[in-house]
Structures are given as structure tokens and as C-alpha cells.
Design a protein around this motif. Structure first.
Motif, PDB file in Angstrom:
ATOM      1  N   LEU A 105      25.991  86.457  44.458  1.00  0.00           N
ATOM      2  CA  LEU A 105      25.540  86.258  42.457  1.00  0.00           C
ATOM      3  C   LEU A 105      24.210  85.349  42.655  1.00  0.00           C
ATOM      4  O   LEU A 105      23.478  85.445  41.633  1.00  0.00           O
ATOM      5  CB  LEU A 105      27.015  85.554  42.550  1.00  0.00           C
ATOM      6  N   TYR A 106      24.021  84.669  43.391  1.00  0.00           N
ATOM      7  CA  TYR A 106      22.576  83.860  43.101  1.00  0.00           C
ATOM      8  C   TYR A 106      21.749  84.960  43.118  1.00  0.00           C
ATOM      9  O   TYR A 106      20.571  84.604  42.645  1.00  0.00           O
ATOM     10  CB  TYR A 106      22.293  82.695  44.156  1.00  0.00           C
ATOM     11  N   LEU A 107      21.539  85.822  44.068  1.00  0.00           N
ATOM     12  CA  LEU A 107      20.607  86.735  43.684  1.00  0.00           C
ATOM     13  C   LEU A 107      20.665  87.535  42.482  1.00  0.00           C
ATOM     14  O   LEU A 107      19.516  88.023  41.958  1.00  0.00           O
ATOM     15  CB  LEU A 107      20.268  87.977  45.098  1.00  0.00           C
ATOM     16  N   ILE A 108      21.689  88.016  41.954  1.00  0.00           N
ATOM     17  CA  ILE A 108      21.606  88.667  40.963  1.00  0.00           C
ATOM     18  C   ILE A 108      21.060  87.441  39.558  1.00  0.00           C
ATOM     19  O   ILE A 108      20.722  88.394  38.474  1.00  0.00           O
ATOM     20  CB  ILE A 108      22.561  89.509  40.550  1.00  0.00           C
ATOM     21  N   GLY A 109      21.552  86.797  39.786  1.00  0.00           N
ATOM     22  CA  GLY A 109      21.800  85.529  38.653  1.00  0.00           C
ATOM     23  C   GLY A 109      20.269  84.832  38.668  1.00  0.00           C
ATOM     24  O   GLY A 109      19.694  84.608  36.660  1.00  0.00           O
ATOM     25  N   PHE A 110      19.398  85.234  39.780  1.00  0.00           N
ATOM     26  CA  PHE A 110      18.291  84.007  39.695  1.00  0.00           C
ATOM     27  C   PHE A 110      17.551  84.965  40.146  1.00  0.00           C
ATOM     28  O   PHE A 110      15.847  84.603  40.199  1.00  0.00           O
ATOM     29  CB  PHE A 110      18.675  82.971  40.153  1.00  0.00           C
ATOM     30  N   GLU A 111      16.971  86.534  39.820  1.00  0.00           N
ATOM     31  CA  GLU A 111      16.106  86.778  40.946  1.00  0.00           C
ATOM     32  C   GLU A 111      14.907  87.053  39.272  1.00  0.00           C
ATOM     33  O   GLU A 111      13.945  86.541  39.709  1.00  0.00           O
ATOM     34  CB  GLU A 111      16.285  88.285  40.926  1.00  0.00           C
ATOM     35  N   ASP A 112      15.341  86.955  38.496  1.00  0.00           N
ATOM     36  CA  ASP A 112      14.164  87.044  37.029  1.00  0.00           C
ATOM     37  C   ASP A 112      13.297  86.371  37.217  1.00  0.00           C
ATOM     38  O   ASP A 112      12.329  85.952  37.266  1.00  0.00           O
ATOM     39  CB  ASP A 112      14.708  87.812  36.078  1.00  0.00           C
ATOM     40  N   ASP A 116       9.453  84.885  36.983  1.00  0.00           N
ATOM     41  CA  ASP A 116       8.911  84.054  36.419  1.00  0.00           C
ATOM     42  C   ASP A 116       7.754  83.135  36.687  1.00  0.00           C
ATOM     43  O   ASP A 116       7.016  82.507  35.786  1.00  0.00           O
ATOM     44  CB  ASP A 116       9.665  83.745  34.977  1.00  0.00           C
ATOM     45  N   ARG A 117       8.557  82.700  37.978  1.00  0.00           N
ATOM     46  CA  ARG A 117       7.430  81.089  38.544  1.00  0.00           C
ATOM     47  C   ARG A 117       6.489  81.914  38.894  1.00  0.00           C
ATOM     48  O   ARG A 117       5.669  81.214  40.088  1.00  0.00           O
ATOM     49  CB  ARG A 117       8.683  80.525  39.216  1.00  0.00           C
ATOM     50  N   GLY A 118       5.889  83.709  38.791  1.00  0.00           N
ATOM     51  CA  GLY A 118       5.306  84.329  40.556  1.00  0.00           C
ATOM     52  C   GLY A 118       5.587  83.874  42.156  1.00  0.00           C
ATOM     53  O   GLY A 118       4.946  83.543  42.435  1.00  0.00           O
ATOM     54  N   VAL A 119       6.631  84.150  41.609  1.00  0.00           N
ATOM     55  CA  VAL A 119       7.221  84.175  43.182  1.00  0.00           C
ATOM     56  C   VAL A 119       6.994  82.681  43.563  1.00  0.00           C
ATOM     57  O   VAL A 119       6.464  82.763  44.651  1.00  0.00           O
ATOM     58  CB  VAL A 119       7.081  85.140  43.767  1.00  0.00           C
ATOM     59  N   LYS A 120       7.468  81.498  43.204  1.00  0.00           N
ATOM     60  CA  LYS A 120       6.915  80.585  43.822  1.00  0.00           C
ATOM     61  C   LYS A 120       8.493  79.978  43.966  1.00  0.00           C
ATOM     62  O   LYS A 120       9.697  79.690  43.637  1.00  0.00           O
ATOM     63  CB  LYS A 120       6.170  79.534  43.180  1.00  0.00           C
ATOM     64  N   PHE A 121       9.112  79.765  45.903  1.00  0.00           N
ATOM     65  CA  PHE A 121      10.223  79.328  45.702  1.00  0.00           C
ATOM     66  C   PHE A 121      10.405  78.009  44.918  1.00  0.00           C
ATOM     67  O   PHE A 121      10.158  77.175  44.509  1.00  0.00           O
ATOM     68  CB  PHE A 121      10.724  78.684  46.804  1.00  0.00           C
ATOM     69  N   ALA A 122      11.811  77.744  44.454  1.00  0.00           N
ATOM     70  CA  ALA A 122      12.532  76.508  43.666  1.00  0.00           C
ATOM     71  C   ALA A 122      13.379  76.153  45.088  1.00  0.00           C
ATOM     72  O   ALA A 122      13.946  76.234  45.502  1.00  0.00           O
ATOM     73  CB  ALA A 122      13.158  76.664  42.638  1.00  0.00           C
ATOM     74  N   GLN A 123      13.778  75.008  44.770  1.00  0.00           N
ATOM     75  CA  GLN A 123      14.738  74.295  45.860  1.00  0.00           C
ATOM     76  C   GLN A 123      16.287  75.337  46.109  1.00  0.00           C
ATOM     77  O   GLN A 123      16.598  75.471  47.862  1.00  0.00           O
ATOM     78  CB  GLN A 123      15.291  72.816  45.467  1.00  0.00           C
ATOM     79  N   TRP A 124      16.377  75.840  45.299  1.00  0.00           N
ATOM     80  CA  TRP A 124      17.882  76.424  45.672  1.00  0.00           C
ATOM     81  C   TRP A 124      17.219  78.314  46.189  1.00  0.00           C
ATOM     82  O   TRP A 124      18.210  78.128  47.119  1.00  0.00           O
ATOM     83  CB  TRP A 124      18.319  76.189  43.831  1.00  0.00           C
ATOM     84  N   ASP A 125      16.736  78.361  46.123  1.00  0.00           N
ATOM     85  CA  ASP A 125      15.805  79.346  46.924  1.00  0.00           C
ATOM     86  C   ASP A 125      15.927  79.400  48.476  1.00  0.00           C
ATOM     87  O   ASP A 125      16.809  79.949  48.428  1.00  0.00           O
ATOM     88  CB  ASP A 125      14.568  79.864  46.456  1.00  0.00           C
ATOM     89  N   GLU A 178       8.422  80.919  53.508  1.00  0.00           N
ATOM     90  CA  GLU A 178       8.573  80.879  51.983  1.00  0.00           C
ATOM     91  C   GLU A 178       8.358  82.945  51.897  1.00  0.00           C
ATOM     92  O   GLU A 178       9.158  83.629  51.328  1.00  0.00           O
ATOM     93  CB  GLU A 178       7.662  80.708  51.139  1.00  0.00           C
ATOM     94  N   THR A 179       7.213  83.265  52.794  1.00  0.00           N
ATOM     95  CA  THR A 179       6.737  85.191  52.498  1.00  0.00           C
ATOM     96  C   THR A 179       8.358  85.967  53.254  1.00  0.00           C
ATOM     97  O   THR A 179       8.646  86.408  52.956  1.00  0.00           O
ATOM     98  CB  THR A 179       5.648  85.230  52.855  1.00  0.00           C
ATOM     99  N   LEU A 180       8.055  85.529  54.476  1.00  0.00           N
ATOM    100  CA  LEU A 180       9.431  85.929  54.720  1.00  0.00           C
ATOM    101  C   LEU A 180      10.818  85.563  54.024  1.00  0.00           C
ATOM    102  O   LEU A 180      12.052  86.605  53.952  1.00  0.00           O
ATOM    103  CB  LEU A 180       9.608  85.008  56.487  1.00  0.00           C
ATOM    104  N   LEU A 181      10.885  85.177  53.656  1.00  0.00           N
ATOM    105  CA  LEU A 181      12.564  84.421  52.670  1.00  0.00           C
ATOM    106  C   LEU A 181      12.566  85.434  52.115  1.00  0.00           C
ATOM    107  O   LEU A 181      13.929  86.252  51.825  1.00  0.00           O
ATOM    108  CB  LEU A 181      12.293  82.952  52.534  1.00  0.00           C
ATOM    109  N   TYR A 182      11.402  85.257  51.426  1.00  0.00           N
ATOM    110  CA  TYR A 182      11.312  86.694  50.157  1.00  0.00           C
ATOM    111  C   TYR A 182      11.468  88.035  50.254  1.00  0.00           C
ATOM    112  O   TYR A 182      12.496  88.628  49.919  1.00  0.00           O
ATOM    113  CB  TYR A 182       9.618  86.419  48.907  1.00  0.00           C
ATOM    114  N   ARG A 183      10.536  88.174  51.530  1.00  0.00           N
ATOM    115  CA  ARG A 183      11.241  89.683  52.328  1.00  0.00           C
ATOM    116  C   ARG A 183      12.293  90.225  52.956  1.00  0.00           C
ATOM    117  O   ARG A 183      13.046  91.211  52.115  1.00  0.00           O
ATOM    118  CB  ARG A 183       9.823  89.565  52.872  1.00  0.00           C
ATOM    119  N   SER A 184      12.955  89.280  52.822  1.00  0.00           N
ATOM    120  CA  SER A 184      14.144  88.975  53.691  1.00  0.00           C
ATOM    121  C   SER A 184      15.171  88.912  52.708  1.00  0.00           C
ATOM    122  O   SER A 184      16.515  90.402  53.274  1.00  0.00           O
ATOM    123  CB  SER A 184      14.496  87.670  54.920  1.00  0.00           C
TER     124      SER A 184
END
Length: 708
Positions: A105-112, A116-125, A178-184
């Protein structure tokens, strides 16, 4: 029972327990939740695959969350212990399942918001991406042991940690965590990528289709039909095992489930007929393994192959049918030889006439006819499977036990249960496939295999077979195929295409457009292309072509359809070789399952199954060196017919027996006949001569036993 056998039985029991899905009572609150969650989840997947228009990434996330919850409850963290420990385990399993759903549900709700942050991870990401990967690892550990989690961790840490410390071709500059987690997690490349999409589309729909067929009574009809067709012949119970396992496996797609469901009937029948217990178990294991090769399901392999090669599912199952038939014939030859040697007798199975059985159960074939018809008319496999499920329900109304609402719910729930561990396995393996794509290690591995093999296709096949056996010790068949196809399919495809190119050069049939490329690479030797040349000359000329031009040369020299079939052949080779871990010691769960039924030593049974399943190694040679896949109808049928006799001759060589015992000279004659019938020399006179030799040996063995 000896101490050794007792210990073996305990080992087998432990192995088989690891294969059981539901470890909690079905009538407990948890069991009822699993039941109804399975129903809801199956209906949700039917909607996604027929009418739904959701994002594939979101559906993959929901697929992960729901099946992780089911898997956590079905395969508990703690399977034995006091009541207090069991309650604690249940709480932890529920929390783990809820965490998986929240990650989805987090992926669905917070992907956008991430974009919007330019693919910069926040803490919850960071928290949810790491949590999702951890859950995938834990589910893989529960269902298959430690091998897959360790493989995934090795792959992930290679990307951001120890890759830069490696010298040589496997060195990798590294990517940030961060890049690895984003792509995974967030992208459609990792655990929610192509493999997950295959899981919730093709694999789920056909596993659900199989669950409906079994619930409707089609499984009982298949066994009864097999007993009627083969049961009264000499050695007939062995043929029942081969035929029944092939038909059941064609819809179940699981070799272990196939063994357990048919083996409890066929193994006692074979022993009653006079077959040795170990041989009976080995035949059942080998035949059940063949169920993975038989269309339409092929243990999910056909769907993954279609996605990898971008060749239609219908085309793949069409070219897979005759090779699968060859495999079952090869197992049947071992049954025939052993029946003659053991003087196995016909067994009265109290079966009705085959016409009567078929008359009562013909309607069970309607869903399969509907499925094939829909595929021929261009419906997607998932849509065709959905409509075929409806046809199962409708056709059951023609039987004595029509499916009601409760039966439909049972089938929906059972389909989800059957899918739970497979879904988590595929999603987890998607992480490894993502690493291979990110790092380019697949191309590196292919180049390494080519270098080790010295450009030899046969040596490459041997290396792939060895790799499949090693991977199969820790990976289930589907996962082993995915990993091997990702790593070695390019090398195998290139070598097979080059082999076809060399054949064209040797025969002087190279197209004009391809000759123009040689004009740039070797203008002084262009005259050699005007007439047939030796194989050595063709290889030396091909070596002069720069690697950058090789792909273009193949496109110009070999028709696109032929290249597609070469690609299918490469994947089919890998898929067939991936099955060997089912029947090859030391880890051969299909053979272990058969041994548990027959009460035979597991390892000895494994070696017997390995011998009987030799078609797994021989038929892929036909894929590599002949036009068995992709040739015209006459060519394919010719290869098939000669291969049938070649496999029978090979069985005679292996066993030293046909209709009667063979001395060393006749045994070697069988070996030579097998080579002549199977070797890709494209000379009909050699095929016919080898066939004549085999027939003479066969008739002589029959004559000698009659005189005795």
C-alpha cells in the motif's frame, strides 16, 4: 526395517514436510481466514487479468502483499513447540503478513511523492523498501530454505558493497544503496518487475485453472482413463504411471504434487505386477518430472519463456508437444524393458471398458479444447485461461457431481494456496534478475561460458547442464530456469546461430546481403563464398567478422523466423536441463517423494530415476543440433520418428536388455544404432542403416528369449 532405511525414511519425511503448504488446521480461525482470503484473492486476480486496467506495478505490489500474508500464515515461522510458542509464532506471522500488505500500500500511495522529490528517498522510503526486501527473503527462506535468501543477499550486496573490490571481468564499479533500493522496490525492474508480472498473470491463472480441473473430477478421470488405456498390457501399470503422470502434469505443473497424487496409485500397482520397488518409484519420479515438460502448463516455464523470448505462448507449446512426447516414450521404453526382464505380469485393475469411461468423462476434455481454441483465435493466455475456468464449471454440470457454489469457492481457495509459495519464490528471484540486468553480469557470464567452451556448442551444453544441476540443489526448477536463462541463454543462442550460419557457408547458400558484410570484413577471401567450402574455412572466415557486425550478419543470413526458433531452442534446452535436479541426487525431491511412497532408500531411488529420465539430456541435443524446433513439418516428423527408435536403442544399450538379454556385442550395436539414429548428420542412408541394425538386434533378442 534396517536402521539405514529407517534413517532414510526420516530424512524423506522431513523433506516432504517442507513441501506441505498449510501447516495450521483448516478449521481453526487462521485456517478459515486463509480459506476466505484465498477466495477473495483469486477473484481479485481474475479481475486484474480480464477486466482490470490498474497499473502493472500496483498489481504486482498487491500480488506481493496478499500472497506474503497467505504464505506467512500457511508456512509458520515456528512449526513445532509448546502452545505458548505456537501463539507467539502466530502473532509474529500475522504482523509479518500485515507488514507486507502495508509495504504494498505504501508503494501505491507514495510513489508519486517520490518522483515529485526527484527520486530522493525520504525516511519512510528507506524503511518500507528495506522491509519489503526483508519480507521477500523471509518468505523464500520459509518455503525453500536458505539457498535463495543467501543468493539474493549475495547479489544485492555485490551491487553496493563488495563488487568494486573484485578484479577482473566480474569487477563492478558499484551503485549507491539508495539506487539499489529504488530499482528493487519502486521501479518495474526489481521484485515488482517482469517476473512478478508473469507470476500474477500467466502462472496464477493457469494454476487456478488446474485447481478447477482437479476439483471438477478431471484428475480422477485422467487416472481412470490411463488405467483403461494401458493397465491390461504386460507391464501395464508402468505405462499407467507414465501416461497418468504425463496427463496430470500437463495441467498441474508441479512434479512433486504430480508424484504424490498419482504415485499412491501407480507405485503399488507396479509392485503388484512384479516390478522392483525402487524401479517403480524411479519411473513415477521420472514420469512426474516429465509433466513439467508437457503443454499446456509446463510448470510455468512456457509463460516465462514467452515473456523472455517475446514469442507467443501458443507457438511455444506447439513446438514443445513432440519433444515432451519423446521424453515420455523414453521413460516408457525403460518400463517395457524392465517388464520383460522382471517377467512383469498383467494386472487386473477392475477397470471398465475404455469407451464407457470416456463416455462418462469426455466433458472433462472440453475445457482443454476451449483453452486451445481460444489461443488459436488470438485471445491472450490469461483471458483464455479465465474463460476456460468458466468452461470447467459449465462442463462439470454434465457429470454426476456438478460443481456448486461451495466447490467453486474450494477451487478458488485451493488455487490461491497452490500459488502462495510460487508467487513468493518468483518475486524473490526477481531481485536476482534485476541485479543481473543492472550490473551486466549476464553478458559477462555468457562471454565467460563461451570462452571456457572454446566456441564448442557441445561443451557449452555440458557447462549449462552442470550449472543447472548445481543451481537445482538449492533452487526449485522454475527459479533455476529463470537464473540460467538470464545468464546463459545469450551465449547458447549465439553459438547455435553461428552454427546455422556455418552450415549456410559450407553449403554455399549464404544470401547476397550477408556476403556484403564479408566484403567489408575479409574482401580477399570473398571468392570462397561463391562455392561450398569446408567447415574449417567457414569457421576461420567467420572469425574475421568483427563482433559489432555479427548480429547484423545473422539477421541478413538467417530468416527472422528461424532466428526466433533458435532462440526458443536455446531456452528450451535450458528449461529441459533445469528439470534434472528433480531426479538427480543428492537433492531430488521428486524422487524422494516417490521413495517415501515405495518405502525405498531415497538416494538409490534417485539414481534409478536419474537413469530412467535420461531423455532430459538426450532430447536437448536434438534442439541444439537439428531443426526439431522450427523445421518444416516433414523435417520435424522425420527427426521425431528416428529419435523414437534412437531412444529405444539407447535404452537397450543402458539396460543390456530388449526383449531378451543382450551380450556385449549386441549392446554395443545398440549404442551405435542409437548414435546413428540421433546424430544430426542429415544423411537418410545412415538413419535407415542404423534403424535396420536396431530392428535386427530387437528381433534377435526376441528370438533368443523364445528359444530359451
Amino acid at each position: 526395517m534396517t536402521t539405514e532405511n529407517a534413517t532414510s525414511d526420516q530424512d524423506v519425511s522431513q523433506k516432504l514436510k517442507s513441501l506441505e503448504l498449510t501447516q495450521r488446521p483448516e478449521h481453526s480461525p487462521t485456517g478459515r481466514f486463509i480459506y476466505w482470503a484465498g477466495v477473495v484473492f483469486a477473484l481479485l486476480h481474475i479481475y486484474f487479468n480480464t477486466l482490470g486496467t490498474w497499473s502493472e506495478l500496483y498489481v504486482s505490489a498487491i500480488h506481493f502483499g496478499g500472497f506474503a500474508m497467505l504464505c506467512a500464515l500457511m508456512v509458520p515461522m515456528i512449526r513445532q513447540g509448546s502452545a505458548a510458542r505456537q501463539k507467539l509464532a502466530l502473532v509474529l506471522d500475522i504482523l509479518l503478513g500485515l507488514a507486507a500488505i502495508v509495504c504494498a500500500l505504501y508503494l501505491i500511495g507514495f510513489e508519486d511523492e517520490l518522483y515529485d522529490r526527484g527520486v530522493k528517498f525520504a525516511q519512510w522510503d528507506w524503511v518500507f523498501s528495506i522491509c519489503a526486501i526483508f519480507i521477500a527473503l523471509e518468505m523464500a527462506r520459509r518455503t525453500t530454505g536458505w539457498f535463495i535468501p543467501c543468493l539474493i543477499l549475495t547479489a544485492l550486496t555485490y551491487v553496493f558493497w563488495w563488487g568494486p573490490y573484485i578484479d577482473g571481468i566480474f569487477g563492478f564499479a558499484g551503485l549507491s544503496l539508495e539506487t539499489l533500493l529504488y530499482r528493487s522496490y519502486f521501479s518495474s525492474e526489481g521484485m515488482f518487475g517482469q517476473i512478478a508480472r508473469i507470476s500474477w498473470t500467466y502462472v496464477f491463472m493457469f494454476i487456478l485453472f488446474g485447481a478447477f480441473l482437479v476439483k471438477s473430477g478431471a484428475g480422477d478421470f485422467i487416472i481412470e482413463l490411463s488405467r483403461c488405456a494401458a493397465g491390461r498390457f504386460v507391464g501395464g501399470p508402468g505405462f499407467v504411471a507414465v501416461l497418468g503422470s504425463g496427463l496430470m502434469g500437463s495441467v498441474s505443473g508441479s512434479s512433486v504434487a504430480n508424484t504424490v497424487s498419482t504415485g499412491v496409485i501407480t507405485i503399488p500397482l507396479m509392485r503388484k505386477a512384479g516390478f522392483p520397488a525402487r524401479f517403480s518409484a524411479g519411473v513415477e519420479a521420472a514420469a512426474s518430472t516429465g509433466g513439467q515438460l508437457m503443454p499446456p502448463v509446463m510448470g510455468a516455464g512456457a509463460f516465462i519463456m514467452a515473456s523472455y523470448t517475446q514469442i507467443s505462448y501458443l507457438d511455444i507449446i506447439a513446438v514443445a508437444a513432440l519433444p515432451a512426447l519423446l521424453y515420455f516414450l523414453s521413460v516408457g521404453f525403460f518400463v517395457r524393458v524392465e517388464a520383460m526382464r522382471s517377467h512383469a505380469k498383467a494386472v487386473e485393475l477392475d477397470t471398465r471398458p475404455i469407451g464407457e469411461v470416456f463416455k462418462e468423462g469426455w466433458h472433462f476434455l472440453l475445457p482443454l479444447v476451449a483453452l486451445v481454441t481460444l489461443l488459436i483465435y488470438g485471445f491472450t493466455p490469461t483471458y483464455a485461461a479465465g474463460l476456460s475456468i468458466i468452461s470447467v464449471i459449465v462442463s462439470s454440470w454434465l457429470s454426476k457431481h456438478p460443481m456448486g457454489i461451495r466447490d467453486i469457492f474450494d477451487a478458488l481457495s485451493q488455487g490461491s494456496k497452490n500459488m502462495a509459495t510460487t508467487a513468493m519464490l518468483l518475486i524473490s528471484v526477481g531481485l536476482v534478475v534485476n541485479v543481473v540486468a543492472m550490473t551486466g553480469i549476464g553478458n559477462t557470464f555468457s562471454l565467460m561460458v563461451t570462452e571456457w567452451a572454446g566456441g564448442s556448442l557441445l561443451m557449452t551444453l555440458a557447462l549449462v547442464a552442470l550449472a543447472s544441476l548445481i543451481l537445482g540443489m538449492g533452487l526449485p526448477v522454475t527459479a533455476a530456469y529463470i537464473v540460467l536463462a538470464t545468464l546463459s541463454a545469450p551465449a547458447l543462442y549465439n553459438l547455435m546461430a553461428e552454427s546455422r550460419l556455418i552450415d549456410l557457408m559450407v553449403s554455399g547458400q549464404l544470401p547476397e546481403a550477408a556476403r556484403m558484410i564479408f566484403m567489408l570484413a575479409a574482401p580477399d577471401k570473398l571468392s570462397l563464398l561463391e562455392a561450398p567450402m569446408s567447415e574449417a574455412q567457414a569457421i576461420s572466415m567467420l572469425a574475421l567478422v568483427p563482433s559489432d557486425f555479427m548480429g547484423q550478419l545473422m539477421d541478413q543470413a538467417i530468416p527472422a523466423e528461424s532466428l526466433s526458433m533458435i532462440l526458443v531452442s536455446a531456452h528450451m534446452i535450458i528449461f529441459w536441463l533445469s528439470q534434472d535436479s528433480n531426479v538427480t541426487p543428492p537433492v531430488c525431491l521428486t524422487a524422494f517423494a516417490a521413495a517415501a511412497i515405495a518405502k525405498t532408500p531415497p538416494m538409490a531411488t534417485g539414481f534409478t530415476a536419474w537413469k530412467v529420465a535420461k531423455g532430459l539430456y538426450i532430447v536437448p541435443l536434438l534442439f541444439a543440433y537439428t531443426s526439431f524446433i522450427g523445421g518444416d513439418t516433414a523435417e520435424v516428423l522425420t527427426i521425431f520418428v528416428f529419435a523414437v527408435f534412437g531412444l529405444y536403442a539407447f535404452t537397450g544399450f543402458m539396460e543390456g536388455y530388449l526383449e531378451g538379454p543382450l551380450n556385449i556385442v549386441l549392446r554395443l550395436g545398440c549404442a551405435l544404432a542409437a548414435v546413428g539414429l540421433l546424430w544430426p548428420h542429415n544423411m537418410l542412408i545412415i538413419n535407415l542403416s542404423a534403424l535396420a541394425v536396431f530392428i535386427a538386434i530387437f528381433l534377435f533378442s526376441r528370438k533368443s528369449i523364445s528359444h530359451a
